[in-house]
Scaffold this motif. Sequence first.
Motif, PDB file in Angstrom:
ATOM      1  N   TYR B 136       0.839  -1.204   0.000  1.00  0.00           N
ATOM      2  CA  TYR B 136       0.000   0.000   0.000  1.00  0.00           C
ATOM      3  C   TYR B 136       0.869   1.247   0.000  1.00  0.00           C
ATOM      4  O   TYR B 136       0.614   2.210  -0.722  1.00  0.00           O
ATOM      5  CB  TYR B 136      -0.911  -0.041   1.234  1.00  0.00           C
ATOM      6  N   MET B 137       1.940   1.224   0.824  1.00  0.00           N
ATOM      7  CA  MET B 137       2.773   2.413   0.906  1.00  0.00           C
ATOM      8  C   MET B 137       3.516   2.643  -0.404  1.00  0.00           C
ATOM      9  O   MET B 137       3.659   3.780  -0.842  1.00  0.00           O
ATOM     10  CB  MET B 137       3.738   2.310   2.078  1.00  0.00           C
ATOM     11  N   ALA B 138       3.974   1.565  -1.016  1.00  0.00           N
ATOM     12  CA  ALA B 138       4.657   1.720  -2.301  1.00  0.00           C
ATOM     13  C   ALA B 138       3.715   2.345  -3.332  1.00  0.00           C
ATOM     14  O   ALA B 138       4.144   3.099  -4.200  1.00  0.00           O
ATOM     15  CB  ALA B 138       5.159   0.366  -2.784  1.00  0.00           C
ATOM     16  N   GLN B 139       2.426   2.029  -3.200  1.00  0.00           N
ATOM     17  CA  GLN B 139       1.485   2.589  -4.170  1.00  0.00           C
ATOM     18  C   GLN B 139       1.266   4.090  -3.972  1.00  0.00           C
ATOM     19  O   GLN B 139       0.821   4.781  -4.871  1.00  0.00           O
ATOM     20  CB  GLN B 139       0.128   1.879  -4.058  1.00  0.00           C
ATOM     21  N   GLN B 140       1.545   4.560  -2.742  1.00  0.00           N
ATOM     22  CA  GLN B 140       1.284   5.972  -2.462  1.00  0.00           C
ATOM     23  C   GLN B 140       2.381   6.897  -3.001  1.00  0.00           C
ATOM     24  O   GLN B 140       2.163   8.089  -3.122  1.00  0.00           O
ATOM     25  CB  GLN B 140       1.187   6.226  -0.951  1.00  0.00           C
ATOM     26  N   VAL B 141       3.554   6.329  -3.260  1.00  0.00           N
ATOM     27  CA  VAL B 141       4.668   7.161  -3.713  1.00  0.00           C
ATOM     28  C   VAL B 141       4.305   7.838  -5.032  1.00  0.00           C
ATOM     29  O   VAL B 141       3.818   7.181  -5.954  1.00  0.00           O
ATOM     30  CB  VAL B 141       5.933   6.292  -3.918  1.00  0.00           C
ATOM     31  N   SER B 142       4.530   9.144  -5.116  1.00  0.00           N
ATOM     32  CA  SER B 142       4.139   9.795  -6.367  1.00  0.00           C
ATOM     33  C   SER B 142       5.312   9.827  -7.333  1.00  0.00           C
ATOM     34  O   SER B 142       6.473   9.941  -6.932  1.00  0.00           O
ATOM     35  CB  SER B 142       3.613  11.200  -6.096  1.00  0.00           C
ATOM     36  N   HIS B 143       4.995   9.676  -8.589  1.00  0.00           N
ATOM     37  CA  HIS B 143       6.037   9.598  -9.613  1.00  0.00           C
ATOM     38  C   HIS B 143       6.170  10.942 -10.315  1.00  0.00           C
ATOM     39  O   HIS B 143       5.209  11.686 -10.424  1.00  0.00           O
ATOM     40  CB  HIS B 143       5.663   8.535 -10.645  1.00  0.00           C
ATOM     41  N   PRO B 144       7.370  11.255 -10.800  1.00  0.00           N
ATOM     42  CA  PRO B 144       7.516  12.473 -11.593  1.00  0.00           C
ATOM     43  C   PRO B 144       6.810  12.296 -12.935  1.00  0.00           C
ATOM     44  O   PRO B 144       6.630  11.161 -13.395  1.00  0.00           O
ATOM     45  CB  PRO B 144       9.035  12.591 -11.773  1.00  0.00           C
ATOM     46  N   ASN B 145       6.408  13.399 -13.527  1.00  0.00           N
ATOM     47  CA  ASN B 145       5.816  13.355 -14.868  1.00  0.00           C
ATOM     48  C   ASN B 145       4.574  12.489 -14.962  1.00  0.00           C
ATOM     49  O   ASN B 145       4.395  11.711 -15.884  1.00  0.00           O
ATOM     50  CB  ASN B 145       6.816  12.824 -15.896  1.00  0.00           C
ATOM     51  N   THR B 146       3.744  12.585 -13.929  1.00  0.00           N
ATOM     52  CA  THR B 146       2.531  11.799 -13.960  1.00  0.00           C
ATOM     53  C   THR B 146       1.550  12.406 -14.945  1.00  0.00           C
ATOM     54  O   THR B 146       1.420  13.618 -15.024  1.00  0.00           O
ATOM     55  CB  THR B 146       1.895  11.788 -12.561  1.00  0.00           C
ATOM     56  N   GLN B 213      -3.697   6.388  -8.289  1.00  0.00           N
ATOM     57  CA  GLN B 213      -2.726   6.334  -9.375  1.00  0.00           C
ATOM     58  C   GLN B 213      -2.278   4.910  -9.662  1.00  0.00           C
ATOM     59  O   GLN B 213      -2.402   4.018  -8.835  1.00  0.00           O
ATOM     60  CB  GLN B 213      -1.528   7.221  -9.075  1.00  0.00           C
ATOM     61  N   THR B 214      -1.797   4.733 -10.862  1.00  0.00           N
ATOM     62  CA  THR B 214      -1.301   3.427 -11.270  1.00  0.00           C
ATOM     63  C   THR B 214      -0.397   3.627 -12.471  1.00  0.00           C
ATOM     64  O   THR B 214      -0.356   4.722 -13.038  1.00  0.00           O
ATOM     65  CB  THR B 214      -2.460   2.476 -11.620  1.00  0.00           C
ATOM     66  N   THR B 215       0.313   2.578 -12.833  1.00  0.00           N
ATOM     67  CA  THR B 215       1.164   2.658 -14.022  1.00  0.00           C
ATOM     68  C   THR B 215       0.827   1.504 -14.956  1.00  0.00           C
ATOM     69  O   THR B 215       1.151   0.363 -14.648  1.00  0.00           O
ATOM     70  CB  THR B 215       2.660   2.577 -13.639  1.00  0.00           C
ATOM     71  N   PRO B 216       0.178   1.773 -16.081  1.00  0.00           N
ATOM     72  CA  PRO B 216      -0.156   0.680 -17.003  1.00  0.00           C
ATOM     73  C   PRO B 216       1.127   0.093 -17.559  1.00  0.00           C
ATOM     74  O   PRO B 216       2.033   0.836 -17.921  1.00  0.00           O
ATOM     75  CB  PRO B 216      -0.936   1.388 -18.126  1.00  0.00           C
ATOM     76  N   ASP B 217       1.216  -1.233 -17.581  1.00  0.00           N
ATOM     77  CA  ASP B 217       2.467  -1.813 -18.067  1.00  0.00           C
ATOM     78  C   ASP B 217       2.247  -2.894 -19.120  1.00  0.00           C
ATOM     79  O   ASP B 217       3.140  -3.673 -19.422  1.00  0.00           O
ATOM     80  CB  ASP B 217       3.325  -2.338 -16.908  1.00  0.00           C
TER      81      ASP B 217
END
Lengths: 610, 271
Positions: B136-146, B213-217
């Motif tokens: 859960y915590m890893a999912q909260q980290v915000s990414h640059p250039n979202t 947020q999520t990252t489609p892969d």
Amino acid sequence: MYVTTDVAPRLLEDTPLGPEAGGLYRRQNIWTGLGFGVFLGFVAWLISHALLQGSNWGSDMVVTVTMVAWVIGFNIGMGSFNAPIRWALGHDQTHQDELYAAGVGQGRSRYLKFCTDHKVVGTQYLVLVLVLFGVGGTLAMLIRTQLITAHSSFLSPETYNSLVTIHGMCMIIATIIMVSGPFTNFIMPIMIGAKDMAFPRLNAMSFWVVVSAVPCLLATFFLGGVDAGWTTYAPLTVQAPPAMDAFAVTIITFVVSVTVAGVNTIVTIITMRAKGMTMGRLPIFTWGSMIGGGLGLYAMPAFLLVMTLMITDRATGTSFFVAAQGGSGWLYENVFWVMGHPEVYVILLPPVAAMLEVASTFARKPVFGYKVVVASFAAVAGLSIMVWAHHMFTTGWAPDLGGPFMLTTELISIPTGVIFLSIIGTLWKGRIWTRLPMYFVYLFLWNFIIGGVTGIYLSDVPADQYFHGDMFVTAHFHYTLLGGAMIAATAALCYWFPKVSAKMLNERIGKIAFWMIAIGIQITYFGCSGRGSKECPVVWRTTTRSSSMPTRWPPVAPTCSCSDGSCSCTPCSIRGATGSRPRPTRGAPRPWSGRYRPRCHWRTSLWIRW
Amino acid sequence: MSFEEQVDELERTVMSEKPFFSRPGGKIFIIWLILSVIGVLIGFYAPHHLLPAMMSSTGTDVFKTVVVFTVLAAPVAAFVYAVGIYSLIAWRHKGDQDEPPEDGPPMHGNGPMTVVWLVVSSLLVVVLLVWGLSVYMAQQVSHPNTLQIDVTGRQWLWTFKYPGTGVESRTLVLPLDRAVEFNVTSVDVTHGFWPVALGNQVDANPGEVTVIQTTPDKLGKFSVRCSQLCGLYHAFMYSSGSVVTPTQFSQWLQAQGVPPALADRTARIAR
Ligand code: HEM
Ligand SMILES: [Cu+2]
Ligand SMILES: [Cu+2]
């Protein structure tokens, strides 16, 4: 028919009742109740209709007032308020009146009257519960029929959605009272050696109040239907037709009944125990009743509150839940689940405790780890008031609380696990006697493990962000509530049926019903969880052309319907099975115990014919 | 009994003690082992068939969690089932109708067993919790250039806006391998924004903006559903979504009327 009773026969012989005994009670029964309820409801409708017609919120107010008037009228007509009214007028009930109200010398007609005898109240509850399961089960069959094909147009979307809602609420009401109504009333006082419940009149009232709630629930079908699911989330429900008001009044009425019954149970257990029946010796079922009842006292008022606010939002223009006017749907969701999670344990604890009695009787061993089980009941109750937001992981409300609520939710599986330990410990090296009630104990074991395991995926926030809202959740809570709680209650029903009716169930028919239920549950809900989690098309509570479980898996559909049907048929098969053998096989009052540790509730009672 | 006799007695019981696998404990152990292995196998294989092919980082998290939790739960469930099954085989009183002639042992509990049970279940809970919290915590980290997307639910459809481009669409198109943040809201009642194979969802509440947020892969199509009952046509409230390459994404934006330069910049393609 036989009744078991401790006091009545003596009174019957010693005190002939005068013709005046009972006063107004003599003229009251279910018909005067219905008559007066309809009358008062009609008067209230006329008045409110005349005053409020055309105003903005008119129809909501009219429906609310009419329903409340019906509930009050019905209970006045039944006699629920006789004693307090007489007391307020300066007369008290005489001893003779009390005896009359307890049903002395009235024959079977007392089952349709305001009767303070706990055994009568228990039996009345039992019939009501079976009726509610019948209604809820029929609705379930209609739901399944719609889902037979993906494109079925058997039901319109409105009808479908309201059927689902009323199915849910009907079953919730029925399961909350399925053990605490019949068996806590009938068996518990006998178990602890009390003559009756602590407040016999409140006891009778709690029953007739819940009876008066049922027509309100069914009336929703004629008032436009509630199409919002059993959780009736605002703000959707703020736009719903007036049926929503009837729904809210149903719940308010029901809460009154459950609260009164809960207080009665707790006071009875604390104050009315026979000499020597210390708290440490209470049968485990008594503990389950008490802790379940106490948890209800915490949970139910929140339900009353949230439904009252819902009515004021709709009928008077407040905006507790309307975002556009400063309210919040999250407020509704929070208060609802503050009720909603403890409520599942209000449902679960009494049946599980009753089932431990069953397991112990049929394994011919004491309940394993009595003290630990009592402690874990208490721990479950305590923790269950701190986990409500696991139903709100995906609402976007307070994402930072995801972690803490994940913690409390997972903690609760520790005391829940102790219940399993106790069951298998009780079976350990027992002399397992597989009569009908014991079948249901094993079925409980099977189902409730699945219910618990599905629970841990849901308690994990990242996983719940996938599963929430789909059929997997439906499968989870049907495995726990139907497969767990209701099956445990069925074990209790089969176990205590001879006590209540002095008749044995027909085991052969019972076992056929058992296998239909057992297999039906697996097909229906394993199906749910599988289909639900794969494509998630069967978004829960929907009418959908893509509800693909049946289409993708055609032979399953009719089976599901059948199995659902079989569940609702259980009461019928049980009923059908009853007439067949007039007397218990052996040792009449103790059909299961025989030589084994005669339990006081099987032993103490007299069996009289009337 | 003299001391020698006692020793004799003890010796006899020890000697006559049956080998482990023919005692109840041993037999239950075997049943438990078999069931656990089956459970663990189910844990590894079933999710492939029961879950859709996940297309994003959060979806992969869901998949892994399901596997791990099933594998952890299997031995516990197997133990309960093993004792249940064994009790029916070995301790069942034959002759349904007649009650057992004698009672079982008057055993009121077993302290050590209870302690072991509590310790094991607590440890399992700790594992679940550590797993869940770290994911859960890893999912909260915000990414640059979202990539920001505004999602709006209304009865009964979804609209997706791509801020800065003026694009408003009924279908959700996402570029591959780029973190995306959904800002979700509703104009009427509560809806549930659920891009299924992305393994994440959040409610669309009127008057509030909720963010996931999520990252489609993985490239491909998925469906966007409503997961919160929102009235009559709730079941028909879905859109289609797709994950495409950045170039395709830019082309799609251009097809929506975005000038090529802006479309490329939004899709982060250097010219
Ligand atoms: C191991 C213990 C349990 C855990 C960890 C657990 C966890 C959960 C979670 C997290 C949810 C919310 C899922 C969602 O909406 O996304 C849920 C739903 C539910 N659970 Fe459980 N649960 C457990 C046991 C039970 C029991 C014993 C009952 C009832 C007797 C129960 C009845 C329900 C119901 C009725 C719902 C669905 C409510 C709804 O959305 O309509 N659960 N459970
Ligand atoms: Cu819950
Ligand atoms: Cu929606």
